[in-house]
Write an enzyme that holds these catalytic residues in place. Structure first.
Site, PDB file in Angstrom:
ATOM      1  CG  LEU A   1      -3.918   3.446   4.547  1.00  0.00           C
ATOM      2  CD1 LEU A   1      -4.500   4.087   3.286  1.00  0.00           C
ATOM      3  CD2 LEU A   1      -2.431   3.775   4.668  1.00  0.00           C
TER       4      LEU A   1
ATOM      5  CD  GLN B   1      -9.776   2.821   5.692  1.00  0.00           C
ATOM      6  OE1 GLN B   1      -9.906   2.304   4.584  1.00  0.00           O
ATOM      7  NE2 GLN B   1      -8.648   2.749   6.389  1.00  0.00           N
TER       8      GLN B   1
HETATM    9 NI    NI Z   1      -8.189  -0.689   6.620  1.00  0.00          NI
END
Ligand code: NI
Length: 184
Positions: free
Chosen positions: A101, A55
């Site tokens: 997120l 991420q």
């Molecule tokens: Ni996630």
């Protein structure tokens, strides 16, 4: 001093890649400690309960997470797991709300194993193993999926429950704070 990283969003190819194992020689290195620290700081800066290295566009098998005290769920202090292995316990899956997120603003109902056995290394190379239950098990499974290029949308049985966070808050406004407030 904060050292937050940019979180990539769905559509960035790194989120769909299978991440590489963290090489043994990177354990306990300044480089890995720095990445782990940045993952935790970025997770908190964005009010998340978990953040996986892909991420932040690092295709490596590690993630940060923590579990707030929610009802009977005990707090799990922030930790970073490296090269984790998960073994689900039992066959019945439990649905609950998740967010991510990398997919900001949305929530959906996701089936997960209620209990998982976890084996991993800590950033300093120390082996760790434990069993996670409930929301703790959910967070670990969500983060682990990121290491395999999977997002929670892929796990949903139906898109029928997908909704904006603000709408979910409206429909649960009379309830107490719960795991639906959390994103990972
Ligand atoms: Ni996630």
């Amino acid at each position: 001093m904060t050292d937050t990283l940019e979180i990539v969003r769905l559509g960035h190819p790194v989120l769909r890649q299978v991440a590489e194992p963290v090489p043994e020689e990177l354990l306990d290195s300044g480089q890995l400690v720095q990445l782990a620290t940045s993952l935790i700081e970025t997770m908190f800066a964005d009010n998340g309960v978990g953040l996986a290295a892909p991420q932040v566009a690092e295709s490596l098998r590690l993630f940060a997470y923590w579990v707030p005290e929610i009802g009977p769920q005990a707090e799990v202090p922030p930790v970073v797991l490296v090269n984790p292995q998960l073994i689900p316990v039992g066959e019945d899956l439990v649905e609950d709300w998740e967010g991510c997120l990398s997919i900001p603003g949305l929530r959906g109902l996701v089936p997960r194993a209620p209990r998982v056995k976890v084996k991993a290394r800590l950033v300093n190379g120390e082996p760790i193993s434990f069993t996670a239950d409930g929301f703790h098990a959910r967070v670990v499974q969500h983060e682990y999926d990121h290491l395999d290029g999977i997002v929670y949308l892929d796990r949903m049985r139906s898109m029928g429950s997908l909704m904006f966070e603000s709408e979910l808050e409206r429909t649960t406004a009379d309830g107490d704070a719960d795991a639906s407030d959390a994103t990972d």
